[in-house]
Design a protein around this motif. Structure first.
Motif, PDB file in Angstrom:
ATOM      1  N   GLU B 100       0.902  -1.196   0.045  1.00  0.00           N
ATOM      2  CA  GLU B 100       0.025   0.058  -0.069  1.00  0.00           C
ATOM      3  C   GLU B 100       0.738   1.028  -0.077  1.00  0.00           C
ATOM      4  O   GLU B 100       1.905   1.211   0.659  1.00  0.00           O
ATOM      5  CB  GLU B 100      -0.795   0.091   1.304  1.00  0.00           C
ATOM      6  CG  GLU B 100      -2.134  -0.926   1.387  1.00  0.00           C
ATOM      7  CD  GLU B 100      -2.509  -0.638   2.701  1.00  0.00           C
ATOM      8  OE1 GLU B 100      -2.441  -1.552   3.621  1.00  0.00           O
ATOM      9  OE2 GLU B 100      -3.436   0.358   2.783  1.00  0.00           O
ATOM     10  N   PRO B 101       0.590   2.343  -0.648  1.00  0.00           N
ATOM     11  CA  PRO B 101       1.096   3.455  -0.750  1.00  0.00           C
ATOM     12  C   PRO B 101       1.571   4.204   0.651  1.00  0.00           C
ATOM     13  O   PRO B 101       2.607   4.791   0.943  1.00  0.00           O
ATOM     14  CB  PRO B 101       0.162   4.446  -1.476  1.00  0.00           C
ATOM     15  CG  PRO B 101      -0.567   3.770  -2.396  1.00  0.00           C
ATOM     16  CD  PRO B 101      -0.871   2.357  -1.501  1.00  0.00           C
ATOM     17  N   ILE B 102       0.663   3.935   1.875  1.00  0.00           N
ATOM     18  CA  ILE B 102       0.931   4.579   2.900  1.00  0.00           C
ATOM     19  C   ILE B 102       2.202   3.623   3.663  1.00  0.00           C
ATOM     20  O   ILE B 102       2.946   4.414   4.020  1.00  0.00           O
ATOM     21  CB  ILE B 102      -0.468   4.177   3.771  1.00  0.00           C
ATOM     22  CG1 ILE B 102      -0.078   4.989   5.223  1.00  0.00           C
ATOM     23  CG2 ILE B 102      -0.628   2.897   4.185  1.00  0.00           C
ATOM     24  CD1 ILE B 102      -1.194   4.869   5.986  1.00  0.00           C
ATOM     25  N   LEU B 105       5.233   4.929   1.839  1.00  0.00           N
ATOM     26  CA  LEU B 105       5.646   6.258   2.217  1.00  0.00           C
ATOM     27  C   LEU B 105       6.367   6.110   3.750  1.00  0.00           C
ATOM     28  O   LEU B 105       7.498   6.670   4.118  1.00  0.00           O
ATOM     29  CB  LEU B 105       4.434   7.006   2.419  1.00  0.00           C
ATOM     30  CG  LEU B 105       4.648   8.687   2.360  1.00  0.00           C
ATOM     31  CD1 LEU B 105       5.207   9.012   1.032  1.00  0.00           C
ATOM     32  CD2 LEU B 105       3.194   9.222   2.344  1.00  0.00           C
ATOM     33  N   LEU B 106       5.945   5.286   4.608  1.00  0.00           N
ATOM     34  CA  LEU B 106       6.574   5.002   5.697  1.00  0.00           C
ATOM     35  C   LEU B 106       7.936   4.452   5.719  1.00  0.00           C
ATOM     36  O   LEU B 106       8.891   4.688   6.390  1.00  0.00           O
ATOM     37  CB  LEU B 106       5.489   4.166   6.595  1.00  0.00           C
ATOM     38  CG  LEU B 106       4.483   4.977   7.283  1.00  0.00           C
ATOM     39  CD1 LEU B 106       3.465   3.978   7.962  1.00  0.00           C
ATOM     40  CD2 LEU B 106       4.745   6.100   7.949  1.00  0.00           C
TER      41      LEU B 106
ATOM     42  N   ILE C  46      -5.178   7.528  10.426  1.00  0.00           N
ATOM     43  CA  ILE C  46      -4.869   6.379   9.566  1.00  0.00           C
ATOM     44  C   ILE C  46      -6.075   5.616   9.070  1.00  0.00           C
ATOM     45  O   ILE C  46      -6.026   4.607   8.314  1.00  0.00           O
ATOM     46  CB  ILE C  46      -3.771   5.459  10.345  1.00  0.00           C
ATOM     47  CG1 ILE C  46      -2.357   6.101  10.559  1.00  0.00           C
ATOM     48  CG2 ILE C  46      -3.726   4.196   9.944  1.00  0.00           C
ATOM     49  CD1 ILE C  46      -1.575   5.394  11.123  1.00  0.00           C
ATOM     50  N   ASP C  49      -6.606   5.814   5.937  1.00  0.00           N
ATOM     51  CA  ASP C  49      -5.247   5.749   5.072  1.00  0.00           C
ATOM     52  C   ASP C  49      -4.474   6.910   4.816  1.00  0.00           C
ATOM     53  O   ASP C  49      -3.490   6.838   3.779  1.00  0.00           O
ATOM     54  CB  ASP C  49      -5.793   5.047   3.804  1.00  0.00           C
ATOM     55  CG  ASP C  49      -4.678   4.068   3.432  1.00  0.00           C
ATOM     56  OD1 ASP C  49      -4.558   3.841   1.997  1.00  0.00           O
ATOM     57  OD2 ASP C  49      -4.016   3.567   3.963  1.00  0.00           O
ATOM     58  N   GLN C  50      -4.643   7.873   5.713  1.00  0.00           N
ATOM     59  CA  GLN C  50      -3.713   9.048   5.590  1.00  0.00           C
ATOM     60  C   GLN C  50      -2.807   9.150   6.569  1.00  0.00           C
ATOM     61  O   GLN C  50      -3.009   8.964   7.849  1.00  0.00           O
ATOM     62  CB  GLN C  50      -4.702  10.239   5.567  1.00  0.00           C
ATOM     63  CG  GLN C  50      -5.834  10.346   4.525  1.00  0.00           C
ATOM     64  CD  GLN C  50      -5.282  10.040   2.964  1.00  0.00           C
ATOM     65  OE1 GLN C  50      -3.871  10.423   2.675  1.00  0.00           O
ATOM     66  NE2 GLN C  50      -5.911   8.868   2.344  1.00  0.00           N
ATOM     67  N   VAL C  51      -1.380   9.344   6.495  1.00  0.00           N
ATOM     68  CA  VAL C  51      -0.583   9.765   7.351  1.00  0.00           C
ATOM     69  C   VAL C  51      -0.013  11.217   7.388  1.00  0.00           C
ATOM     70  O   VAL C  51       0.338  11.584   6.409  1.00  0.00           O
ATOM     71  CB  VAL C  51       0.604   8.562   7.208  1.00  0.00           C
ATOM     72  CG1 VAL C  51       1.548   9.123   8.559  1.00  0.00           C
ATOM     73  CG2 VAL C  51       0.362   7.379   7.092  1.00  0.00           C
ATOM     74  N   GLY C 105      -2.814  10.774   0.434  1.00  0.00           N
ATOM     75  CA  GLY C 105      -1.310   9.843   0.254  1.00  0.00           C
ATOM     76  C   GLY C 105      -0.277  10.924   0.319  1.00  0.00           C
ATOM     77  O   GLY C 105      -0.119  11.443   1.524  1.00  0.00           O
ATOM     78  N   GLY C 109       0.419  13.785   3.363  1.00  0.00           N
ATOM     79  CA  GLY C 109       1.793  13.644   4.199  1.00  0.00           C
ATOM     80  C   GLY C 109       2.846  14.657   4.184  1.00  0.00           C
ATOM     81  O   GLY C 109       3.059  15.432   5.156  1.00  0.00           O
TER      82      GLY C 109
END
Lengths: 252, 301, 329
Positions: B100-102, B105-106, C46, C49-51, C105, C109
């Motif tokens: 997953e994109p998230i 990114l992490l 989260i 689904d967003q950080v 996304g 962030g």
């Protein structure tokens, strides 16, 4: 066979993507009680038409009205609240939640239940949502994750989500595509009964002529960006030009 | 606001823009091809700078011809880009392309943390200097203003060279064609025999080299301090996002805009200096959410 | 959900007695409680689904709100400090959120990160207003008319933090189960469908964003008051990174993960500080990568795997491809 009052009307819709003409002056209207099937070759722009009517795309010409009120170019959110619901060719569900939760979100959205302290499962609309699931024959998968459903059920849930909004008009994109032939009849039968019970008029894009013959009250033939003809199924589906260009060539 | 001030600000801005472009173009290239935003890009910039400083200082201390610091700039950048960039892509990124994109990114964020820490452990917190290339080139006079030739001529020329070189590379070489093909449609490219895995690796290394080059070229103009990596990642993101992620030529334009705007802020209203790049990014994105030259993708339903 | 409620009450009872049987841990647990509120904020986002890589800015805003207020009025009541922090972070969250919630996304962030870096720079540079990198003192506030000495104050802060945290955890838990909170998960899985239900995905996300900002602001004011200090460091990107790290560590499935993750994180950090202070971010980074590669559901998933229960749907990665990188209007 036009039904009651005029609901959805498209006038002179024009849209092209670069060199491709998706719509070149579409005139189509839907009256209350009608179930209008749109048939035509693949890739002719039928889905684009549904997208324009629901606000996902803005036409470059022409307009769309609902009950006389203009809705051209409004965002899907507003058009949905005005009473036009959409079911998709590929069912659009909330994949990480159960079927019931999907429906409850729809119910809450429609009734604007935004109390942050109330459990989703305890909203007053729950009864109605459970009944809707029964109406489309999906009570047995109520507590399953939306991502784990067989294709036929996914289609039905997708449609149930649209119906949960108590729309006046339901636009469906190939309601039986992806459904096994043996189940098609069952799905359409359930679907049409549900629509009639909920008094929802519909427009559906369909490639399976048998479904069209059985369930449409009116048929529109779409080709080259225009509506070539409309009429009762027995008339249209037996028209020699239609048979040659549309039915003979493409196959569901 | 005198003409002198304007000229100074412009020269300053262009020099700064050149550095911004070098880092941003790598970031945007990697995003365009691999679909991943490399948050560690800022660290590659910083480490490129530190390695350059160390190499340059050693050259001078060991008595070599100071002109050798110029090739040292490039050598340091390439070494950092290939070694670190290659390691990151091969060991880490390859495993997360399908995630997953998230999470992607992490992961790059985690790499950023690791590299920042390593940089602090290796080089410490005291400032580093290596100004030989700057002093060697002397000054030039532009409209009556004295300015270093390094900043006025060398930096912009380097940036332009990279821009033209990259354009040529992508459009006229086999590798470039492969990169474009994979970006367009990975599966189709693989189907006709292109090794997408290798393309990803090459692209990431290329992008990393650009970031490190930006750091290397920045070294003579400033003192290196901790935190320059963190600053640069948000700055280069602002430049890339303003142009539209994946837009290479566009990045040059947005780098100029932001570089010059920031420079004017320094001279006219220093409190705004830090905010300026982000102000521009926000203003542009408000009007054009995909960036100046970005193409908005509408999902098909 | 009843066993969870029982566990929650038990934990609350156990913690409530802390100053009596483990007095030396009081301040430590207070700071954990404060930090866990901020982590809770990250968890809310989260869900969609967003950080956010910049939420420490609201932490800082909370602390500085308290600092400004307490320097303007001596002996101000703690309640006012908390309210001010909530108000400040709510307004800031709304303003930034109105812009940021147009994005998903990467953009989401990074734009948050950019805002936080700007705030950090301002806090650091505006020496005359904010005290620069030295920060501002937060004088010990009163509570309901009572003044406290240092030792008593620590205990008061402990119970205040415990109370606020308990209420917040409960409220957030309810919120995530409410239609708005469930809609957050829908934003993650199918924004298009949400729009076609007549809902604005942006508004849903904005609501979550403001909630998360206020939670961070609460954490900031509590932490700042305990430490007696508000510094720009509170809003530095590495602080945001820690919050994200703990959220991922604690697992995105359950709100309990926020507190558990924070306690473990801070415990490890306290022990490791002596030997490994210099390598802290390095270790964090490596562990974060390890978690993502081998246990993306975090602690909660590990625990569920250990007790051999099927992980809840929330912790299973879903194939979304490059969806979230597109800009949403």
């Amino acid at each position: 066979m036009s039904g009651g009052e005029l609901l959805l009307r498209a006038e002179g819709l024009k849209l092209r993507f670069g060199g491709i003409i998706a719509a070149d002056g579409i005139d189509l209207s839907l009256h209350e009680g009608e179930h209008l099937a749109i048939i035509g070759p693949n890739g002719a722009g039928k889905t684009t038409f549904l997208n324009i009517c629901t606000g996902y795309l803005t036409p470059q010409g022409g307009r769309v009205t609902l009950g006389g009120r203009e809705i051209t170019g409004q965002p899907p959110r507003r058009i949905t609240r005005a009473g036009v619901a959409r079911a998709f060719q590929i069912p659009q569900l909330f994949t990480e939640q159960t079927v019931l939760e999907n429906m409850l979100i729809a119910g809450a959205a429609h009734a604007r239940r935004w109390n942050p302290l109330r459990d989703l499962h305890a909203i007053p609309e729950r009864r109605a949502m459970e009944e809707m699931l029964e109406l489309v024959g999906c009570t047995d998968v109520r507590d399953r994750l939306a991502s784990e459903l067989p294709e036929g059920k996914r289609k039905l849930v997708d449609i149930a989500l649209a119906l949960a909004l108590k729309p006046k008009v339901l636009l469906m994109d190939e309601p039986t595509s992806g459904v096994a032939s043996a189940d098609k009849f069952g799905v359409m039968e359930v679907l049409m009964n549900a629509l009639r019970a909920a008094r929802v008029s519909s427009v559906f894009v369909e490639h399976d002529m048998e479904m069209v013959r059985l369930y449409a009250t009116r048929v529109a033939v779409w080709a080259q960006g225009v509506i070539q003809m409309t009429g009762r199924p027995e008339v249209v589906l037996n028209d020699p030009d239609v048979i040659r260009n549309v039915i003979g060539g493409g196959h569901a | 606001m005198t003409l002198n001030l304007v000229v100074l600000a412009l020269l300053d801005g262009v020099a700064y823009a050149a550095l911004l472009f070098l880092v941003a173009v790598g970031l945007t290239l990697i995003f365009g091809v691999l679909g991943i935003l490399n948050i560690a890009h800022g660290s590659l910039y910083a480490i490129g700078a530190y390695v350059t400083a160390t190499l340059g200082q050693w050259l001078v201390a060991a008595g070599y011809n100071p002109w050798l610091t110029f090739p040292a700039l490039v050598v340091a950048a390439v070494v950092v880009g290939v070694v670190l960039g290659g390691a990151i892509e091969r060991l880490l990124l390859q495993r997360i392309y399908s995630k997953e994109p998230i999470l992607q990114l992490l992961v790059t964020f985690a790499v950023f943390m690791i590299l920042e820490n390593l940089q602090r452990m290796i080089w410490g917190v005291q400032p580093y200097y290596m100004s030989e290339p700057l002093t060697l080139l002397g000054n030039v006079s532009v409209l009556g203003i004295n300015y270093t030739a390094y900043q006025v001529l060398f930096l912009p020329l380097a940036a332009v060279a990279v821009l033209i070189g990259l354009r040529w590379f992508l459009r006229h070489t086999s590798m470039g064609a492969q990169i474009l093909a994979v970006t367009e449609d990975r599966e189709a490219a693989t189907a006709i025999g292109i090794n997408a895995t290798r393309v990803y690796l090459m692209t990431f290394i290329l992008g990393a080299c650009f970031a490190a080059l930006g750091g290397a070229l920045a070294t003579p103009t400033t003192s290196l301090v901790t935190g320059m990596g963190a600053n640069m990642i948000v700055l280069s993101f602002a430049v890339a996002a303003t142009a539209g992620l994946g837009q290479i030529e566009g990045a040059a334009i947005s780098a100029l805009m932001i570089g010059i705007a920031r420079s004017f802020a320094v001279y006219l209203s220093p409190e705004l200096e830090v905010i300026m790049p982000y102000l521009i990014m926000v203003l542009v994105l408000l009007v054009r959410p995909s960036g100046l030259f970005g193409r908005e993708t509408v999902r098909k339903i | 959900m009843r066993p969870a409620l029982i566990a929650f009450l038990v934990l609350l009872a156990v913690l409530a007695g802390l100053p009596f049987y483990a007095d030396n841990l009081t301040v430590f647990v207070t700071m954990c409680l404060a930090k866990s509120l901020a982590v809770l904020g990250i968890l809310v986002l989260i869900r969609a689904d967003q950080v956010s890589f910049g939420h420490a800015m609201y932490f800082a805003i909370g602390a500085y709100a308290a600092a400004f207020l307490s320097s303007a009025w001596r002996d101000i009541d703690l309640t006012l400090l908390v309210l001010a922090a909530m108000a400040a972070s709510m307004v800031a969250g709304l303003l930034v959120g109105l812009f940021v919630t147009r994005y998903r996304g990467i953009f989401f962030g990074m734009i948050n990160l950019a805002f936080s870096m700007v705030l950090y720079s301002i806090l650091e540079k505006a020496f005359h207003i904010t005290g620069g990198s030295d920060g501002m003192r937060i004088r010990r506030p009163t509570l309901m008319g009572f003044e406290f000495k240092r030792a008593e104050f620590d205990i008061v802060m402990f119970y205040v933090s415990l109370g606020i945290a308990a209420v917040c955890f409960l409220l957030v838990w309810r919120y995530l189960r409410s239609p708005l909170g469930q809609a957050l998960r829908a934003v993650k899985t199918n924004e298009t469908r949400l729009e076609y239900l007549g809902l604005s995905a942006r508004h849903v996300l904005l609501a979550g964003y403001v909630v998360s900002a206020v939670l961070c602001g609460l954490g900031g004011v509590l932490m700042g008051t305990v430490q007696g200090l508000a510094t720009p460091e509170h809003g530095f990107w590495s602080r945001s990174a820690e919050l994200v790290f703990i959220a991922v560590l604690g697992g995105q499935g359950h709100v309990a993960g926020a507190f558990a993750g924070t306690v473990i994180f801070e415990t490890v950090r306290t022990f490791a500080a002596a030997i490994l202070d210099d390598s802290w971010q390095l270790i964090l980074g490596v562990v974060l990568i390890a978690i993502i590669l081998w246990a993306p559901g975090g602690l909660v998933e590990l625990w569920q795997r250990a007790t051999r229960r099927r992980p809840r749907p929330a912790s299973e990665p879903v194939e979304t491809g490059r969806q979230s990188m597109e800009v949403r209007r």
